[in-house]
Motif scaffolding. Structure first.
Motif, PDB file in Angstrom:
ATOM      1  N   ALA A   1     -10.503 -42.014   4.609  1.00  0.00           N
ATOM      2  CA  ALA A   1     -10.005 -41.791   6.271  1.00  0.00           C
ATOM      3  C   ALA A   1     -10.148 -42.655   6.634  1.00  0.00           C
ATOM      4  CB  ALA A   1     -10.455 -40.279   7.050  1.00  0.00           C
ATOM      5  N   GLN A   2      -9.999 -43.441   7.779  1.00  0.00           N
ATOM      6  CA  GLN A   2     -10.336 -45.049   8.460  1.00  0.00           C
ATOM      7  C   GLN A   2     -10.436 -44.309   9.901  1.00  0.00           C
ATOM      8  OE1 GLN A   2     -10.689 -47.576   6.270  1.00  0.00           O
ATOM      9  NE2 GLN A   2     -10.864 -46.277   4.957  1.00  0.00           N
ATOM     10  N   ASN A   3      -9.918 -43.279  10.026  1.00  0.00           N
ATOM     11  CA  ASN A   3     -10.074 -42.866  11.623  1.00  0.00           C
ATOM     12  C   ASN A   3     -10.284 -41.208  11.741  1.00  0.00           C
ATOM     13  OD1 ASN A   3      -7.262 -42.496  12.006  1.00  0.00           O
ATOM     14  ND2 ASN A   3      -7.111 -44.561  12.097  1.00  0.00           N
ATOM     15  N   LEU A   4     -10.155 -40.781  13.244  1.00  0.00           N
ATOM     16  CA  LEU A   4     -10.778 -39.195  13.015  1.00  0.00           C
ATOM     17  C   LEU A   4      -8.605 -38.443  13.083  1.00  0.00           C
ATOM     18  CD1 LEU A   4     -11.600 -37.011  13.900  1.00  0.00           C
ATOM     19  CD2 LEU A   4     -11.702 -37.044  16.122  1.00  0.00           C
ATOM     20  N   SER A   5      -8.441 -39.426  13.364  1.00  0.00           N
ATOM     21  CA  SER A   5      -6.731 -39.024  12.864  1.00  0.00           C
ATOM     22  C   SER A   5      -6.599 -38.675  11.611  1.00  0.00           C
ATOM     23  CB  SER A   5      -5.926 -39.741  13.659  1.00  0.00           C
ATOM     24  OG  SER A   5      -3.887 -40.376  12.842  1.00  0.00           O
ATOM     25  N   ASP A   6      -6.676 -39.503  10.460  1.00  0.00           N
ATOM     26  CA  ASP A   6      -7.215 -39.464   9.056  1.00  0.00           C
ATOM     27  C   ASP A   6      -7.865 -38.026   8.777  1.00  0.00           C
ATOM     28  OD1 ASP A   6      -5.209 -41.915   9.445  1.00  0.00           O
ATOM     29  OD2 ASP A   6      -6.844 -43.457   8.128  1.00  0.00           O
TER      30      ASP A   6
ATOM     31  N   ASN B   1      -4.450 -37.819  26.993  1.00  0.00           N
ATOM     32  CA  ASN B   1      -4.933 -37.215  25.128  1.00  0.00           C
ATOM     33  C   ASN B   1      -6.035 -38.247  25.349  1.00  0.00           C
ATOM     34  OD1 ASN B   1      -3.164 -35.111  24.851  1.00  0.00           O
ATOM     35  ND2 ASN B   1      -1.764 -36.541  24.564  1.00  0.00           N
ATOM     36  N   ILE B   2      -7.666 -38.053  24.643  1.00  0.00           N
ATOM     37  CA  ILE B   2      -7.914 -39.016  23.464  1.00  0.00           C
ATOM     38  C   ILE B   2      -7.273 -39.717  22.505  1.00  0.00           C
ATOM     39  CG2 ILE B   2     -10.317 -39.169  22.143  1.00  0.00           C
ATOM     40  CD1 ILE B   2     -10.862 -38.718  25.591  1.00  0.00           C
ATOM     41  N   ASP B   3      -7.293 -40.871  22.465  1.00  0.00           N
ATOM     42  CA  ASP B   3      -6.547 -41.342  21.213  1.00  0.00           C
ATOM     43  C   ASP B   3      -7.810 -41.101  19.896  1.00  0.00           C
ATOM     44  OD1 ASP B   3      -4.788 -42.493  18.973  1.00  0.00           O
ATOM     45  OD2 ASP B   3      -4.540 -44.412  20.380  1.00  0.00           O
ATOM     46  N   VAL B   4      -7.320 -40.154  19.246  1.00  0.00           N
ATOM     47  CA  VAL B   4      -8.330 -39.404  17.963  1.00  0.00           C
ATOM     48  C   VAL B   4      -8.221 -40.708  16.704  1.00  0.00           C
ATOM     49  CG1 VAL B   4      -8.492 -37.245  18.646  1.00  0.00           C
ATOM     50  CG2 VAL B   4      -6.309 -38.733  16.713  1.00  0.00           C
TER      51      VAL B   4
ATOM     52  N   ILE C   1       0.819 -44.194  22.882  1.00  0.00           N
ATOM     53  CA  ILE C   1      -0.163 -43.810  23.427  1.00  0.00           C
ATOM     54  C   ILE C   1      -1.335 -43.390  22.386  1.00  0.00           C
ATOM     55  CG2 ILE C   1      -1.091 -41.878  25.012  1.00  0.00           C
ATOM     56  CD1 ILE C   1       1.936 -41.711  25.996  1.00  0.00           C
ATOM     57  N   GLY C   2      -0.637 -43.629  21.249  1.00  0.00           N
ATOM     58  CA  GLY C   2      -1.999 -43.033  20.145  1.00  0.00           C
ATOM     59  C   GLY C   2      -1.097 -41.761  19.772  1.00  0.00           C
ATOM     60  N   THR C   3      -2.708 -40.890  19.245  1.00  0.00           N
ATOM     61  CA  THR C   3      -1.948 -39.846  18.637  1.00  0.00           C
ATOM     62  C   THR C   3      -3.130 -39.131  19.545  1.00  0.00           C
ATOM     63  OG1 THR C   3      -2.794 -41.032  16.084  1.00  0.00           O
ATOM     64  CG2 THR C   3      -2.706 -38.711  16.216  1.00  0.00           C
ATOM     65  N   SER C   4      -2.067 -37.047  20.071  1.00  0.00           N
ATOM     66  CA  SER C   4      -2.851 -36.586  20.209  1.00  0.00           C
ATOM     67  C   SER C   4      -3.541 -35.152  19.114  1.00  0.00           C
ATOM     68  CB  SER C   4      -2.518 -36.518  20.918  1.00  0.00           C
ATOM     69  OG  SER C   4      -0.693 -35.863  20.746  1.00  0.00           O
ATOM     70  N   ALA C   5      -4.098 -34.356  19.234  1.00  0.00           N
ATOM     71  CA  ALA C   5      -4.014 -33.486  19.254  1.00  0.00           C
ATOM     72  C   ALA C   5      -3.931 -31.837  19.183  1.00  0.00           C
ATOM     73  CB  ALA C   5      -6.237 -33.004  18.668  1.00  0.00           C
ATOM     74  N   ILE C   6      -3.477 -30.855  19.193  1.00  0.00           N
ATOM     75  CA  ILE C   6      -3.763 -29.541  19.028  1.00  0.00           C
ATOM     76  C   ILE C   6      -4.329 -28.755  18.071  1.00  0.00           C
ATOM     77  CG2 ILE C   6      -1.299 -27.928  20.215  1.00  0.00           C
ATOM     78  CD1 ILE C   6       0.124 -30.233  20.087  1.00  0.00           C
TER      79      ILE C   6
ATOM     80  N   GLU D   1      -6.691 -30.957   8.613  1.00  0.00           N
ATOM     81  CA  GLU D   1      -7.005 -30.229   8.375  1.00  0.00           C
ATOM     82  C   GLU D   1      -5.323 -29.310   9.082  1.00  0.00           C
ATOM     83  OE1 GLU D   1      -9.437 -29.107   8.415  1.00  0.00           O
ATOM     84  OE2 GLU D   1     -10.191 -30.273   7.181  1.00  0.00           O
ATOM     85  N   SER D   2      -5.464 -27.884   8.225  1.00  0.00           N
ATOM     86  CA  SER D   2      -4.261 -27.048   8.904  1.00  0.00           C
ATOM     87  C   SER D   2      -3.937 -26.581  10.434  1.00  0.00           C
ATOM     88  CB  SER D   2      -4.433 -25.528   7.724  1.00  0.00           C
ATOM     89  OG  SER D   2      -5.041 -24.982   7.717  1.00  0.00           O
ATOM     90  N   ASN D   3      -5.303 -26.306  11.080  1.00  0.00           N
ATOM     91  CA  ASN D   3      -5.823 -25.932  12.484  1.00  0.00           C
ATOM     92  C   ASN D   3      -5.177 -27.076  12.777  1.00  0.00           C
ATOM     93  OD1 ASN D   3      -7.956 -26.817  11.667  1.00  0.00           O
ATOM     94  ND2 ASN D   3      -9.405 -25.417  13.143  1.00  0.00           N
ATOM     95  N   ILE D   4      -5.356 -27.826  12.419  1.00  0.00           N
ATOM     96  CA  ILE D   4      -4.991 -29.023  13.976  1.00  0.00           C
ATOM     97  C   ILE D   4      -3.328 -29.498  13.753  1.00  0.00           C
ATOM     98  CG2 ILE D   4      -5.300 -31.532  14.799  1.00  0.00           C
ATOM     99  CD1 ILE D   4      -8.660 -29.766  13.970  1.00  0.00           C
ATOM    100  N   GLN D   5      -2.777 -30.002  14.991  1.00  0.00           N
ATOM    101  CA  GLN D   5      -1.591 -30.399  14.356  1.00  0.00           C
ATOM    102  C   GLN D   5      -1.307 -32.159  15.121  1.00  0.00           C
ATOM    103  OE1 GLN D   5       1.136 -28.064  16.243  1.00  0.00           O
ATOM    104  NE2 GLN D   5       3.482 -29.545  16.198  1.00  0.00           N
ATOM    105  N   LEU D   6      -1.196 -32.715  15.322  1.00  0.00           N
ATOM    106  CA  LEU D   6      -0.745 -34.152  15.331  1.00  0.00           C
ATOM    107  C   LEU D   6       0.371 -34.637  16.239  1.00  0.00           C
ATOM    108  CD1 LEU D   6      -3.255 -36.207  12.492  1.00  0.00           C
ATOM    109  CD2 LEU D   6      -3.752 -35.189  14.947  1.00  0.00           C
ATOM    110  N   GLY D   7       0.035 -34.859  17.102  1.00  0.00           N
ATOM    111  CA  GLY D   7       1.388 -35.842  18.143  1.00  0.00           C
ATOM    112  C   GLY D   7       0.958 -37.364  17.679  1.00  0.00           C
ATOM    113  N   GLN D   8       2.027 -37.893  17.773  1.00  0.00           N
ATOM    114  CA  GLN D   8       2.103 -39.457  17.450  1.00  0.00           C
ATOM    115  C   GLN D   8       2.849 -39.509  18.830  1.00  0.00           C
ATOM    116  OE1 GLN D   8       0.444 -41.087  15.217  1.00  0.00           O
ATOM    117  NE2 GLN D   8       0.109 -39.446  13.715  1.00  0.00           N
ATOM    118  N   ASP D   9       2.440 -41.620  18.924  1.00  0.00           N
ATOM    119  CA  ASP D   9       2.978 -41.700  20.256  1.00  0.00           C
ATOM    120  C   ASP D   9       3.098 -43.241  19.540  1.00  0.00           C
ATOM    121  OD1 ASP D   9       4.703 -42.081  23.279  1.00  0.00           O
ATOM    122  OD2 ASP D   9       2.966 -43.441  23.281  1.00  0.00           O
ATOM    123  N   ALA D  10       3.775 -44.387  19.887  1.00  0.00           N
ATOM    124  CA  ALA D  10       4.141 -45.606  19.556  1.00  0.00           C
ATOM    125  C   ALA D  10       2.670 -46.356  20.470  1.00  0.00           C
ATOM    126  CB  ALA D  10       4.959 -46.311  19.134  1.00  0.00           C
TER     127      ALA D  10
END
Lengths: 333, 756
Positions: free
Chosen positions: B142-147, B193-196, B163-168, B152-161
């Motif tokens: 992993a290079q960043n928190l998004s990776d 969102n914080i861009d993870v 804004i970045g990556t958001s966590a749910i 993780e199964s309990n976390i869903q990620l959203g991608q925006d070109a």
């Protein structure tokens, strides 16, 4: 590997070859202004344009035998009219109690049956004398709150005698009404009327035989998925001259460069004034700016039967100000 | 040369004293089964004559040499927890000491700190907490928190070109997920969102995740859960240098290096610096726009810990900057081609000072202070694509947004000698202010002052009962105690209670139940945002009410070491969230395109998590799955509109260790089920489900000085999934038919080098 990690950077973008311009195509940039303070009349044959303010009038009366009356949908977002039936000027009214769907605006296609007033001068008494159905209309001017007394106008069209319209009107709280004669002129499409100045205005800067298309603000029916219905929305776009200019929108059907005279002669034109319309540009929320639909293509059949192909190429001037539509066009021969 | 061999047995609750004499101490640490450890252990040494303290690390076999004369008090730190060892020793020359650990099983039951302020193992923590350790982070390259979070199964990620990556988490995302760096909130939310993907993993020790509201401890924004990123502490070796590099075929080039040393024996310092560059990825070469935008990240951090007797002072500073380039499509005005380049610059500078006063074994005070700076700047240029000439575009396309956070949190911790009742009592002060083109400078910001208390009751050895309460005084929403004080808006800050119950049925099986109240005051942006131009008409709403929520979680946790080399764990939990006054951006007037932030009715999410793990000497299996049901209840004029949908994720991870070769193969699979939601016109949209599979091979060479990793991420090459979600919110909205998931299949190589 570490060195490549350290020095890696964005590749410089390769330069484009300049675009190839079709022979005979000319470009013209018109100035509506950043806040759309002007509407611009454009003539393809001469390449000349003329402009005036789109906001100086409230309603307009057609010089044609169609007896069309239009309202200024481009003036603000709420400008509209509704029919109150056969009431008198002394009858109290409550604009807030009028259901939203009763407020109408003109369909920019130019169809009189789809206009806010409709064919109100229905009864032809003699060759050039018409009487109205005596219906009272309430016009929502959309004034600011401190001008509440002038926020609405009650209006009844009484008759048209030859070139003159006679109307009776008052602001909505007034019990006394005014009568105004509005003369029309055959060389103009409309005579315009302003309630504040209480008189007709010759607002068209050039005669109706001197222009083909008009860049203006008008109200268009937009479908709002959020409320699952269409609503009037003020747009910036192009309407064609109702005096014999015909247009057709070929966006996505044929490329600009592929249109020739034979093709133009083969298309079927209709009478809609808003065929060119407003959606040759799109607003990108992410980029916060307008972009031109690269496929936009139109054919214009001018008042004298000449065919032009046209496309829009920009909506900004060199200072990146919006409201400067740039069109490219070519006479087909 | 004489040698003295001692076998020292200790546990977490039984301390044995050790005073070591001599000039050179050779220390060998053994595991409980008599084997040597396979991971380095952290050791603190207190030289009693000079009263100097150093921290050192054993090698991977548990061996350590210390050069010093006189008595030494050794403190072994198995992972995170510190344990004092006191034993009388003799002699003035070189000695060798063997220490047999029978302490905490860090691998089976990792140490955590989130939510409790003191270090507790997972099994003794009343919270159902998930720990992602450095080992796992490294294993997934992993290079960043998004990776990390995407596995993780309990976390869903959203991608925006852009804004970045958001966590749910638990169906809750955006402003309701709080991301902490060493317990201090990370600021700088875009779109809530914080861009993870902006949080590099190069200096991270572990990540601790608690699902459900943690407002009682961490205040506003912790409604859906928290993600606490714990960074490495300097160890105090004379010199320790590491460098890591990573490249892949989609042109990620990452490099970072760290140095640890000490100014004096009681003042270790560490410094690390890194750069991550991504050249961008485009799936449609006919357009100028890139689907995945080029990014360059540069980051650095500095840490030092000063320890004197029972005082510990830690100073940390983290700097991060990112430059993202967004290119528009080319436009042709028949004379030339032109396009627009938007650069988004993010600057983040987080500074922390932590003071720890340990009065004795039972009384402790922690004081954590932070000053965080966040700036995001947008700069747009218009580029002539034929000549290359590039000039600044309109003033309205240049924008700078600033946020500042001051946070001070003090906690007094008391541990009763009887262990029947511990408690923490503390205060938490936060002041955040923001301004920019769309946030008026005149806004007063938001100040939050809170007092909180947590009681940890142990009526029997099996029960752990932890009631907590937080009293809030918010500058806009007043106080939960003095109702008319301070607040100007209509909502009042509530009392925030929570109750955690833990019942230890056996040494392997623990049940937990919890009720937590959540609270989130509207953000500065939600209150004061003002964006009006020819096409936008978006406004903040100063009359917003805070969000509040009730959360219930019940879980069972089974952990069992089957042998010295193998263990298994199983965790099952169900959750229920009920959020009132959830804040969302809503269209108020379609005619004028008037958007503002509004409180909607209720938001509920329910679901379950299942985790299973088994580890043996050579194999490691980890399975986890989450199913979440979400219901939005939106009041209409004469009815309530229900919007509901169900999402799920499954993750499966298999690791095969090749002991003799000192290598391992790690295969990571996860499945995200179709995601549903609602467009503004209340039509239901669907985003298709997808699988991601990674295979990573790791190994070490030359006495473990050189580490390598290579493998394939996203083996199936998934780049996007079908979607019928509306892509815009104005009259020119378009409907897209796909949502980006990943830049595609990538082959990577990573090398790390340990110099000292």
């Amino acid at each position: 590997m570490s060195i490549s990690c350290f020095i890696s950077c964005e590749k410089p973008e390769q330069l484009y070859e300049p675009p190839i311009i079709s022979a005979g195509t000319v470009t013209q940039q018109l100035e509506m202004g950043p806040s759309y303070g002007s509407q611009v009349y454009f003539d393809f044959e001469t390449g000349k344009s003329a402009s005036n303010s789109p906001y100086s009038w409230d309603i307009a009366f057609s010089s044609s035998s169609e007896n069309k009356i239009i309202i200024n949908g481009g003036k603000n977002g709420v400008f509209s009219a509704c029919s109150l039936g056969s009431i008198s000027f002394s009858d109290p009214i409550d604009p807030n109690s009028i259901e939203e769907e009763k407020w109408k605006h003109d369909n920019p296609s130019g169809d009189i049956d789809s206009s806010a007033f409709g064919p109100t001068l229905k009864r032809k008494i003699s060759g050039n004398y018409w009487e109205s159905d005596s219906c009272m209309y309430l016009i929502k001017l959309g004034e600011e709150k401190d001008l509440q007394d002038k926020a609405y106008v009650k209006l009844r069209v009484i008759n048209r005698n030859g070139t003159n319209y006679l109307i009776e009107w008052s602001y909505w709280k007034d019990k006394m009404s005014n009568h105004s004669f509005i003369p029309t002129y055959p060389e103009k499409n409309f005579t315009y009327f302003c309630f504040d100045c209480s008189q007709g205005i010759l607002n068209e800067p050039i005669d109706k035989d001197e222009w083909d298309i008009l860049f203006t603000r008008y109200k268009e029916e937009i479908y709002y998925a959020q409320v699952n219905q269409t609503e009037g929305y003020t747009v910036t776009g192009v309407l064609s001259n109702p005096e014999n200019t015909k247009t057709i929108n070929l966006t996505g059907i044929i490329e600009y460069d592929d249109i020739d005279l034979a093709y133009a002669k083969g298309v079927v034109f209709d009478d809609h004034l808003n065929n060119i319309g407003y959606d040759w540009k799109n607003f990108s929320i992410q980029a916060n700016k307008y972009t031109i639909n690269p496929k936009n293509t139109y054919i214009i059949k001018s008042r004298r039967g000449l065919f032009y192909k046209m496309k829009f190429v920009d909506f900004y001037n060199d200072n990146d100000e919006t409201g400067f539509p740039k069109l490219a066009y070519q006479l087909l021969q | 040369m004489s040698q003295k061999r001692q076998h020292i047995v200790f546990t977490l609750v039984l301390f044995v004293s050790t005073f070591l004499w001599g000039q050179t101490k050779q220390i060998q640490v053994y595991m409980p089964d008599g084997s040597k450890p396979t991971v380095p252990l952290s050791v603190s040494a207190h030289f009693l004559e000079s009263d100097e303290r150093i921290r050192a690390i054993t090698d991977e076999t548990g061996f350590l040499t210390l050069d010093y004369s006189g008595p030494i008090n050794l403190i072994i730190d198995p992972g995170s927890d510190t344990i004092d060892i006191h034993e009388q020793g003799f002699g003035n020359s070189q000695i060798k000491i063997d220490i047999h650990l029978m302490s905490h099983d860090q691998e089976l039951d990792p140490i955590t700190i989130t939510g409790t302020f003191s270090r507790k193992s997972i099994s003794s923590n009343p919270y159902n907490i998930r720990v992602i350790g450095k080992k796992k982070i490294t294993a997934m390259a992993a290079q960043n928190l998004s990776d990390v979070l995407q596995n993780e199964s309990n976390i869903q990620l959203g991608q925006d070109a852009v804004i970045g990556t958001s966590a749910i988490m638990q169906g809750i995302g955006g402003n309701d997920i709080k991301i902490l760096l060493n317990g201090i909130p990370i600021i700088g939310r875009i779109g809530g969102n914080i861009d993870v993907s902006q949080i590099p993993m190069s200096n991270v020790e572990r990540i601790e995740i608690i699902e459900g509201p943690m407002s009682v401890i961490y205040g506003s924004d912790a409604l859906g859960g928290i993600i606490n990123i714990i960074t490495k502490e300097p160890l105090g070796k004379a010199m320790h240098m590491k460098a890591n590099s990573y490249v892949d075929n989609i042109e990620n080039y990452n490099l970072n290096a760290s140095v640890q040393t000490r100014i004096s024996k009681s003042l270790p310092i560490s410094f690390s610096v890194g750069r991550q560059f991504f050249r961008g990825k485009d799936f449609d070469k006919a357009t100028r726009t890139l689907d995945w935008k080029p990014k360059e990240k540069i980051f650095a951090d500095f840490n030092t810990v000063y320890k004197y007797k029972n005082i510990s002072l830690r100073l940390g500073s983290n700097f991060f900057t990112e430059e993202l380039t967004d290119r528009s499509n080319a436009e042709n005005n028949l004379i030339t081609y032109f396009g627009y380049n938007s650069k988004y610059y993010t600057y983040r500078w987080d500074n922390q000072i932590q003071l720890n006063l340990k009065f004795n074994n039972y009384n402790q005070f922690q004081w954590q202070n932070a000053f965080n700076i966040y700036t995001r700047r947008k700069s747009t240029t218009k580029r002539n694509l034929v000549t290359g000439e590039e000039n600044a575009f309109r003033p309205q396309d240049q924008d700078t947004t600033n946020f500042r956070l001051i946070n001070s949190r003090g906690v007094y911790l008391y541990k009763a000698p009887s262990r029947k009742m511990d408690f923490n009592i503390g205060f938490d002060f936060t002041h955040e202010i923001g301004n920019g083109k769309r946030i008026p400078v005149s806004n007063p910001g938001i100040t939050d002052f809170a007092a909180f208390a947590t009681f940890d009751l142990h009526p029997t050895s099996q029960w752990d009962i932890q009631p907590s309460i937080r009293i809030v005084n918010n500058s806009r929403y007043g106080s939960s105690i003095i109702k008319d004080y301070g607040g100007t808006a209509k909502g009042l800050a509530p009392l925030i209670p929570s109750l955690q119950l833990k019942y230890k049925l056996s040494k392997h099986l623990v049940f937990r139940g919890s009720y937590s109240k959540g609270y989130r005051a509207p953000s500065i942006k939600e209150l004061f945002f003002n964006f009006v131009d020819i096409q936008h008409n978006v406004h903040g709403n100063e009359n917003l009410n805070p969000e509040t929520s009730d959360n219930f979680i019940i879980s069972a946790d089974y952990r069992h070491r089957l042998s010295a080399q193998s263990f298994t764990n199983f965790n099952f939990s169900i959750f229920n969230n009920n959020i009132r006054n959830k804040i969302t951006l809503g269209l108020q007037d379609a005619l004028t395109n008037y958007y503002t932030y509004i409180n909607i009715g209720r938001f509920r999410s329910q679901g379950l998590n299942v985790k299973f793990g088994f580890k043996s000497k050579q194999m490691n299996y980890a399975f986890s799955s989450t199913l979440t049901s979400v219901v939005d209840e939106i009041p209409q004029e004469d009815s309530v509109l229900h919007q509901n949908y169900v999402n799920g994720q499954v993750a499966f991870n298999v690791t095969r260790k090749f002991i003799k070769k000192n290598t391992a193969l790690n295969v990571i699979t996860r499945y995200t089920s179709p995601t549903f939601g609602y467009n503004e016109d209340l039509t239901r949209y669907k985003i298709g489900g997808f699988y991601l599979v990674d295979a990573i091979y790791s190994g070490k060479l030359y006495k473990q000085k050189i580490g390598y990793q290579f493998g394939i991420k996203n083996i199936l090459g998934i780049t996007s999934v079908n979607s019928n979600r509306s892509q815009g919110n104005n009259t020119h909205a378009t409907t897209g038919n796909s949502v980006l998931v990943s830049p595609g299949r990538l082959f990577f190589l990573s090398l790390n080098l340990t110099l000292f």
